[in-house]
Design a protein around this motif. Sequence first.
Motif, PDB file in Angstrom:
ATOM      1  N   TYR A  89       0.972  -1.094   0.083  1.00  0.00           N
ATOM      2  CA  TYR A  89       0.094  -0.153  -0.069  1.00  0.00           C
ATOM      3  C   TYR A  89       0.920   1.299  -0.141  1.00  0.00           C
ATOM      4  CZ  TYR A  89      -3.030   3.750   1.474  1.00  0.00           C
ATOM      5  OH  TYR A  89      -3.901   4.896   1.730  1.00  0.00           O
ATOM      6  N   THR A  90       0.544   2.243  -0.862  1.00  0.00           N
ATOM      7  CA  THR A  90       1.368   3.639  -0.972  1.00  0.00           C
ATOM      8  C   THR A  90       0.403   4.645  -0.812  1.00  0.00           C
ATOM      9  OG1 THR A  90       2.839   2.418  -2.481  1.00  0.00           O
ATOM     10  CG2 THR A  90       2.891   4.647  -2.389  1.00  0.00           C
ATOM     11  N   GLY A 105       5.930  12.855 -13.970  1.00  0.00           N
ATOM     12  CA  GLY A 105       5.782  11.307 -13.521  1.00  0.00           C
ATOM     13  C   GLY A 105       5.775  11.060 -12.039  1.00  0.00           C
ATOM     14  N   LEU A 106       5.537  12.216 -11.318  1.00  0.00           N
ATOM     15  CA  LEU A 106       5.672  11.880  -9.762  1.00  0.00           C
ATOM     16  C   LEU A 106       4.130  11.874  -9.247  1.00  0.00           C
ATOM     17  CD1 LEU A 106       8.485  14.065  -8.264  1.00  0.00           C
ATOM     18  CD2 LEU A 106       8.510  11.463  -8.896  1.00  0.00           C
ATOM     19  N   ARG A 164       5.759   2.511  -7.753  1.00  0.00           N
ATOM     20  CA  ARG A 164       6.163   1.618  -8.709  1.00  0.00           C
ATOM     21  C   ARG A 164       5.096   1.058  -9.666  1.00  0.00           C
ATOM     22  NH1 ARG A 164      10.732  -2.605  -6.107  1.00  0.00           N
ATOM     23  NH2 ARG A 164      12.259  -0.919  -5.404  1.00  0.00           N
ATOM     24  N   ASN A 165       5.362   1.066 -10.785  1.00  0.00           N
ATOM     25  CA  ASN A 165       4.305   0.500 -11.767  1.00  0.00           C
ATOM     26  C   ASN A 165       4.167  -0.992 -11.469  1.00  0.00           C
ATOM     27  OD1 ASN A 165       6.971   0.733 -13.165  1.00  0.00           O
ATOM     28  ND2 ASN A 165       5.671  -0.216 -14.949  1.00  0.00           N
ATOM     29  N   SER A 166       2.839  -1.391 -11.563  1.00  0.00           N
ATOM     30  CA  SER A 166       2.652  -2.860 -11.579  1.00  0.00           C
ATOM     31  C   SER A 166       1.484  -3.236 -12.545  1.00  0.00           C
ATOM     32  CB  SER A 166       2.223  -3.224 -10.045  1.00  0.00           C
ATOM     33  OG  SER A 166       1.089  -2.508  -9.809  1.00  0.00           O
ATOM     34  N   HIS A 192       3.042   4.279 -12.150  1.00  0.00           N
ATOM     35  CA  HIS A 192       3.839   4.776 -10.895  1.00  0.00           C
ATOM     36  C   HIS A 192       3.442   6.048 -10.264  1.00  0.00           C
ATOM     37  CE1 HIS A 192       6.164   5.747 -14.398  1.00  0.00           C
ATOM     38  NE2 HIS A 192       6.128   7.117 -13.739  1.00  0.00           N
ATOM     39  N   ASP A 193       2.266   6.923 -11.089  1.00  0.00           N
ATOM     40  CA  ASP A 193       1.997   8.105 -10.687  1.00  0.00           C
ATOM     41  C   ASP A 193       0.545   8.274 -10.844  1.00  0.00           C
ATOM     42  OD1 ASP A 193       1.534   7.860 -13.536  1.00  0.00           O
ATOM     43  OD2 ASP A 193       2.602   9.748 -13.966  1.00  0.00           O
ATOM     44  N   SER A 194       0.099   6.991 -10.591  1.00  0.00           N
ATOM     45  CA  SER A 194      -1.520   7.181 -10.735  1.00  0.00           C
ATOM     46  C   SER A 194      -2.130   5.945  -9.879  1.00  0.00           C
ATOM     47  CB  SER A 194      -2.021   6.962 -12.194  1.00  0.00           C
ATOM     48  OG  SER A 194      -3.538   6.798 -12.249  1.00  0.00           O
TER      49      SER A 194
END
Length: 301
Positions: A89-90, A105-106, A164-166, A192-194
Motif C-alpha cells: 500500500y502506498t 511522472g510523480l 512503482r508501476n505494477s 507509478h504516478d496514478s
Amino acid sequence: MRGRTCILLFIPLILQPPLAWADYSNALSLSDNAFLHDSQLDFRLRNQWKYLKENEAQPKAVHNAWGQAASLNFRSGYLWDWLGFDATYTRAIRLGASDNFASRGLLYDSGGNRHKADAHGFSKFGQRYVKVKLGDEQAGFEAKAGWQELKNFGVLTTTNRLSRNSYSRYSGALNWQNVRLDLAYVTKALRHDSPDSLALQTKDRRTIAAIYTGALSYKGDRGRLAYAFGEAEAYQRRHVIEASYALSPHWRLSSQIYGSQALENYKSMAVSKRSFDDHAWHYVGEADWINNRWTQKFAAA
C-alpha cells in the motif's frame, strides 16, 4: 495462461482395529507458526523532486514536481509450506508542482491538462497477489496471481519513483539447479504516478489485449546467459539477449542485444508516432576492470 489450475490433494485413511483418530493439530500449528513467523512488514519513506527547464522545444517552460510517499509492504510466510499472499500500500502527497508537472511522472494528473491545479497525491494497493511455491532452490516452482511488480521479468520492468508501476494477472518461475524459466501474462497496468487501473494501449491509444513474456537464463560460477522474449499482442515483439563472463577476479566481459519488431497495429500507426518502421536492434559490448572498490567500464554500442 488464461485457464485456471486446481490442485486437489487426496489423503487415504486406512482404519485398522483398534480404531483411532489421527491427530493433525500439531501439523496445523507448525504450518500456522511458519506462516506467521516468516511474515515481514516493511515501512518505507520516499521523497522525490523532479525539475526540468526547457530552453528549446518550449522556451522558459518549467516542469517541476515534488512529493512525499509512504509505503507499507507485507510479505507473508507460506501456509502449509506452499500458499501465501503479499500486498503493498502506498500513499503519496503533493508538496509542490508547477505547470507542465505531468512530464515528471510523480503526481497524479486529475485534469489531463498538465496544470499545477490538477497535481494531486494518490493512494493505491500497488501489489495484492496470491503466491504459491513448490520445491526448493535446487528444483522448484513459484507463481503469483493478482497485481504485482515485475522488475526485469522477461522484457518487463518497473519504474521506481514515489511508487512503482505494477501489472495484473499471472507470473511464474521454474528453476532447476542453474537454469531458470520465467513466464508472465498481463492485461492491465497501474502507473507509478496514478491510482487508476489502465488497459494496455498503443501510442495512438488502441487497446492491447495482453502482453506475453518469458525468459530462459543460466547462471554459473563465472557467468550468466539469458534470452527474453515478449509480445504486446498485434503491436510489438521484443527480444533481449544478455551475457556476462568473468575472465578473472579483475576482468569481466558482458554484452546486451535488444531487438524490436513491428506488428500489424504498430505498422498502421502514423509515421510520426513510430520509433522505427519495421524493426530496430541495439548492440552493446562492455569490459569491466574491477580492483577493490573501483570499477572502470569500457563500452561500445
